[in-house]
Design a protein around this motif. Structure first.
Motif, PDB file in Angstrom:
ATOM      1  N   CYS A  68       8.129 -10.600 -13.876  1.00  0.00           N
ATOM      2  CA  CYS A  68       7.455 -11.370 -14.913  1.00  0.00           C
ATOM      3  C   CYS A  68       6.345 -12.206 -14.300  1.00  0.00           C
ATOM      4  O   CYS A  68       6.258 -12.360 -13.079  1.00  0.00           O
ATOM      5  CB  CYS A  68       8.444 -12.258 -15.669  1.00  0.00           C
ATOM      6  SG  CYS A  68       9.167 -13.593 -14.691  1.00  0.00           S
ATOM      7  N   SER A  69       5.518 -12.778 -15.145  1.00  0.00           N
ATOM      8  CA  SER A  69       4.433 -13.639 -14.691  1.00  0.00           C
ATOM      9  C   SER A  69       4.965 -15.031 -14.370  1.00  0.00           C
ATOM     10  O   SER A  69       6.074 -15.403 -14.764  1.00  0.00           O
ATOM     11  CB  SER A  69       3.368 -13.743 -15.788  1.00  0.00           C
ATOM     12  OG  SER A  69       3.904 -14.446 -16.916  1.00  0.00           O
ATOM     13  N   THR A  70       4.153 -15.796 -13.674  1.00  0.00           N
ATOM     14  CA  THR A  70       4.500 -17.195 -13.417  1.00  0.00           C
ATOM     15  C   THR A  70       4.668 -17.943 -14.722  1.00  0.00           C
ATOM     16  O   THR A  70       5.581 -18.773 -14.859  1.00  0.00           O
ATOM     17  CB  THR A  70       3.420 -17.857 -12.543  1.00  0.00           C
ATOM     18  OG1 THR A  70       3.298 -17.136 -11.314  1.00  0.00           O
ATOM     19  CG2 THR A  70       3.741 -19.312 -12.257  1.00  0.00           C
ATOM     20  N   GLU A  71       3.839 -17.661 -15.694  1.00  0.00           N
ATOM     21  CA  GLU A  71       3.941 -18.337 -16.997  1.00  0.00           C
ATOM     22  C   GLU A  71       5.285 -18.063 -17.655  1.00  0.00           C
ATOM     23  O   GLU A  71       5.896 -18.968 -18.238  1.00  0.00           O
ATOM     24  CB  GLU A  71       2.794 -17.887 -17.912  1.00  0.00           C
ATOM     25  CG  GLU A  71       2.732 -18.629 -19.232  1.00  0.00           C
ATOM     26  CD  GLU A  71       2.473 -20.127 -19.067  1.00  0.00           C
ATOM     27  OE1 GLU A  71       2.984 -20.905 -19.899  1.00  0.00           O
ATOM     28  OE2 GLU A  71       1.778 -20.506 -18.103  1.00  0.00           O
TER      29      GLU A  71
ATOM     30  N   ALA B 291       7.118  -9.598  -7.477  1.00  0.00           N
ATOM     31  CA  ALA B 291       5.775  -9.025  -7.421  1.00  0.00           C
ATOM     32  C   ALA B 291       5.506  -8.574  -5.987  1.00  0.00           C
ATOM     33  O   ALA B 291       6.218  -8.935  -5.054  1.00  0.00           O
ATOM     34  CB  ALA B 291       4.747 -10.067  -7.853  1.00  0.00           C
ATOM     35  N   TYR B 292       4.465  -7.777  -5.807  1.00  0.00           N
ATOM     36  CA  TYR B 292       4.095  -7.375  -4.450  1.00  0.00           C
ATOM     37  C   TYR B 292       3.730  -8.590  -3.612  1.00  0.00           C
ATOM     38  O   TYR B 292       3.124  -9.550  -4.095  1.00  0.00           O
ATOM     39  CB  TYR B 292       2.894  -6.429  -4.477  1.00  0.00           C
ATOM     40  CG  TYR B 292       3.230  -4.999  -4.818  1.00  0.00           C
ATOM     41  CD1 TYR B 292       4.001  -4.227  -3.970  1.00  0.00           C
ATOM     42  CD2 TYR B 292       2.760  -4.419  -6.003  1.00  0.00           C
ATOM     43  CE1 TYR B 292       4.301  -2.918  -4.273  1.00  0.00           C
ATOM     44  CE2 TYR B 292       3.056  -3.106  -6.321  1.00  0.00           C
ATOM     45  CZ  TYR B 292       3.834  -2.357  -5.449  1.00  0.00           C
ATOM     46  OH  TYR B 292       4.137  -1.057  -5.756  1.00  0.00           O
ATOM     47  N   LEU B 293       4.106  -8.548  -2.349  1.00  0.00           N
ATOM     48  CA  LEU B 293       3.667  -9.561  -1.404  1.00  0.00           C
ATOM     49  C   LEU B 293       2.297  -9.159  -0.860  1.00  0.00           C
ATOM     50  O   LEU B 293       2.152  -8.138  -0.192  1.00  0.00           O
ATOM     51  CB  LEU B 293       4.659  -9.686  -0.239  1.00  0.00           C
ATOM     52  CG  LEU B 293       4.179 -10.570   0.917  1.00  0.00           C
ATOM     53  CD1 LEU B 293       3.975 -12.007   0.468  1.00  0.00           C
ATOM     54  CD2 LEU B 293       5.142 -10.500   2.093  1.00  0.00           C
ATOM     55  N   PHE B 294       1.300  -9.963  -1.170  1.00  0.00           N
ATOM     56  CA  PHE B 294      -0.018  -9.797  -0.572  1.00  0.00           C
ATOM     57  C   PHE B 294      -0.237 -10.855   0.507  1.00  0.00           C
ATOM     58  O   PHE B 294      -0.517 -10.541   1.657  1.00  0.00           O
ATOM     59  CB  PHE B 294      -1.102  -9.875  -1.650  1.00  0.00           C
ATOM     60  CG  PHE B 294      -0.995  -8.790  -2.688  1.00  0.00           C
ATOM     61  CD1 PHE B 294      -1.204  -7.465  -2.359  1.00  0.00           C
ATOM     62  CD2 PHE B 294      -0.641  -9.093  -3.992  1.00  0.00           C
ATOM     63  CE1 PHE B 294      -1.101  -6.454  -3.306  1.00  0.00           C
ATOM     64  CE2 PHE B 294      -0.536  -8.105  -4.946  1.00  0.00           C
ATOM     65  CZ  PHE B 294      -0.767  -6.779  -4.604  1.00  0.00           C
TER      66      PHE B 294
ATOM     67  N   MET C 194       8.716  -6.499  -2.093  1.00  0.00           N
ATOM     68  CA  MET C 194       7.972  -5.241  -2.150  1.00  0.00           C
ATOM     69  C   MET C 194       6.647  -5.500  -1.429  1.00  0.00           C
ATOM     70  O   MET C 194       6.003  -6.526  -1.663  1.00  0.00           O
ATOM     71  CB  MET C 194       7.737  -4.816  -3.594  1.00  0.00           C
ATOM     72  CG  MET C 194       9.010  -4.505  -4.341  1.00  0.00           C
ATOM     73  SD  MET C 194       8.711  -3.831  -6.000  1.00  0.00           S
ATOM     74  CE  MET C 194       8.048  -5.285  -6.817  1.00  0.00           C
ATOM     75  N   LYS C 195       6.262  -4.621  -0.557  1.00  0.00           N
ATOM     76  CA  LYS C 195       5.128  -4.871   0.346  1.00  0.00           C
ATOM     77  C   LYS C 195       3.807  -4.447  -0.307  1.00  0.00           C
ATOM     78  O   LYS C 195       3.647  -3.315  -0.735  1.00  0.00           O
ATOM     79  CB  LYS C 195       5.351  -4.133   1.665  1.00  0.00           C
ATOM     80  CG  LYS C 195       6.626  -4.597   2.395  1.00  0.00           C
ATOM     81  CD  LYS C 195       6.852  -3.868   3.684  1.00  0.00           C
ATOM     82  CE  LYS C 195       7.379  -2.454   3.461  1.00  0.00           C
ATOM     83  NZ  LYS C 195       8.761  -2.457   2.940  1.00  0.00           N
ATOM     84  N   GLY C 196       2.863  -5.395  -0.343  1.00  0.00           N
ATOM     85  CA  GLY C 196       1.579  -5.127  -0.969  1.00  0.00           C
ATOM     86  C   GLY C 196       0.512  -4.651  -0.018  1.00  0.00           C
ATOM     87  O   GLY C 196      -0.439  -3.999  -0.417  1.00  0.00           O
TER      88      GLY C 196
ATOM     89  N   GLY D 166       9.118  -6.603   5.081  1.00  0.00           N
ATOM     90  CA  GLY D 166       9.303  -7.175   3.754  1.00  0.00           C
ATOM     91  C   GLY D 166       9.995  -8.517   3.738  1.00  0.00           C
ATOM     92  O   GLY D 166      10.135  -9.122   2.676  1.00  0.00           O
ATOM     93  N   ASN D 167      10.451  -9.009   4.885  1.00  0.00           N
ATOM     94  CA  ASN D 167      11.136 -10.296   4.905  1.00  0.00           C
ATOM     95  C   ASN D 167      10.161 -11.452   4.706  1.00  0.00           C
ATOM     96  O   ASN D 167       8.987 -11.364   5.078  1.00  0.00           O
ATOM     97  CB  ASN D 167      11.883 -10.490   6.221  1.00  0.00           C
ATOM     98  CG  ASN D 167      13.125  -9.623   6.316  1.00  0.00           C
ATOM     99  OD1 ASN D 167      13.728  -9.279   5.311  1.00  0.00           O
ATOM    100  ND2 ASN D 167      13.493  -9.255   7.531  1.00  0.00           N
ATOM    101  N   TRP D 168      10.664 -12.524   4.134  1.00  0.00           N
ATOM    102  CA  TRP D 168       9.875 -13.733   3.961  1.00  0.00           C
ATOM    103  C   TRP D 168       9.628 -14.353   5.340  1.00  0.00           C
ATOM    104  O   TRP D 168      10.546 -14.425   6.156  1.00  0.00           O
ATOM    105  CB  TRP D 168      10.613 -14.735   3.100  1.00  0.00           C
ATOM    106  CG  TRP D 168      10.925 -14.275   1.699  1.00  0.00           C
ATOM    107  CD1 TRP D 168      11.412 -13.056   1.328  1.00  0.00           C
ATOM    108  CD2 TRP D 168      10.793 -15.048   0.513  1.00  0.00           C
ATOM    109  NE1 TRP D 168      11.596 -13.018  -0.033  1.00  0.00           N
ATOM    110  CE2 TRP D 168      11.222 -14.232  -0.557  1.00  0.00           C
ATOM    111  CE3 TRP D 168      10.378 -16.345   0.248  1.00  0.00           C
ATOM    112  CZ2 TRP D 168      11.228 -14.677  -1.871  1.00  0.00           C
ATOM    113  CZ3 TRP D 168      10.375 -16.787  -1.065  1.00  0.00           C
ATOM    114  CH2 TRP D 168      10.797 -15.969  -2.113  1.00  0.00           C
TER     115      TRP D 168
END
Length: 317
Positions: A98-101, A124-127, A155-157, A164-166
């Protein structure tokens, strides 16, 4: 009482098992069985559960519409608040995609209905790390409700994010957001989990998940809580484990791991946690094992085997 005081007080109460809420279905998965859901929460509470967590996967948000998630969150909050027990903590979440909103709307809804915390997941994808930080910081600035960051591999952007880890730096920054009270650590990598605990446990509560009591025992010196495993079936077992741990009774802790947790982990490792726990619950007459597609309940042969394992475990409960 200031909001910061509320957050710090709540953080200090996140100790021991955090009980995830599993959603029951009926009519071949078409409908959520709210009566059974309430009965399950009652069952957990009657057997010692105090911290309840409605979440992305165990609660089956990923199989629900946004309207259903709102309704499930309302049901969970109302039931737990109905206990009139000041020791309970109610955590509900937002949708996976979902979106941030939309996350802001779910946070506001949780606050309005009396939840103690909102769990926020970033799928969301991580950019870039800044995008993740800005997502959580924007929600924190919009709604005064304590936040649990549901950290699991991204998920890798872009290609440079190989695993993919933080990043630890990102989690360090998130821990400094005043509203961020807790992190659910869901990478299931022992060394990585330890690095996170070492870095941010001075500021946030960390709930480790994925490998139950065995995983928590490796970081229990600085990490005070874990996501329930076998406790979803036998809530008192994990409360007992926590007390044995506090009393330095390692023999009793080992008995629970060897006789109860490890046997059920055969189910987790061979039939999956999500389907296996539902089969075990049906065997114990807690709820139906019905699922909503694309999830599909275990076939009768596997279900029977799960029941046999549960009967062996019950000898030690």
């Amino acid at each position: 009482m200031t909001f910061i005081y509320i957050i710090m007080s709540l953080k200090d109460r996140i100790k021991g098992p955090v009980y995830s809420i599993i959603t029951p279905f009926k009519n071949n998965g078409k409908d959520i069985d709210y009566e059974s859901l309430e009965n399950y929460i009652q069952y957990m509470y009657d057997n010692g559960a105090k911290i309840f967590y409605a979440m992305a996967f165990n609660t089956r948000y990923l199989l629900m519409s946004e309207d259903e998630i709102y309704k499930v969150n309302e049901c969970v909050i109302k039931k737990i608040k109905g206990f009139n027990d000041k020791e309970t903590i109610t955590i509900v979440g937002d949708p996976l995609d979902c979106s941030t909103e939309t996350s802001i709307k779910f946070a506001q809804h949780a606050k309005d209905h009396g939840a103690d915390m909102i769990s926020l997941i970033y799928r969301a994808y991580l950019f870039f790390d800044d995008h993740v930080f800005n997502h959580y910081n924007t929600i924190a600035n919009a709604v005064d409700i304590p936040i649990l960051v549901h950290e699991m591999p991204f998920m890798k952007g872009i290609p440079r994010h190989q695993d993919g880890n933080w990043s630890i730096d990102l989690l360090d920054r998130l821990a400094d957001i005043p509203n961020v009270l807790a992190v659910k650590e869901d990478a299931k990598l022992d060394d990585y989990t330890k690095d996170i605990v070492d870095k941010i446990s001075d500021r946030v509560a960390i709930v480790v998940s994925g490998n139950g009591l065995q995983q928590w025992s490796k970081v229990s010196e600085k990490c005070q809580s874990w996501l329930s495993g076998i406790g979803n079936l036998f809530p008192k077992v994990e409360m007992d484990y926590y007390q044995y741990h506090l009393n330095n009774n390692q023999e009793k802790c080992n008995e629970i791991i060897e006789n109860i947790e490890k046997p059920f982990f055969y189910v987790k490792d061979n039939y999956s946690w999500h389907l296996g726990i539902k089969s075990a619950m049906e065997h114990l007459n807690i709820m139906s094992k019905q699922e909503r597609m694309p999830y599909q309940e275990l076939d009768e042969e596997k279900h029977k085997h799960v029941g046999e394992i549960i009967e062996q475990i019950k000898k030690y409960v």
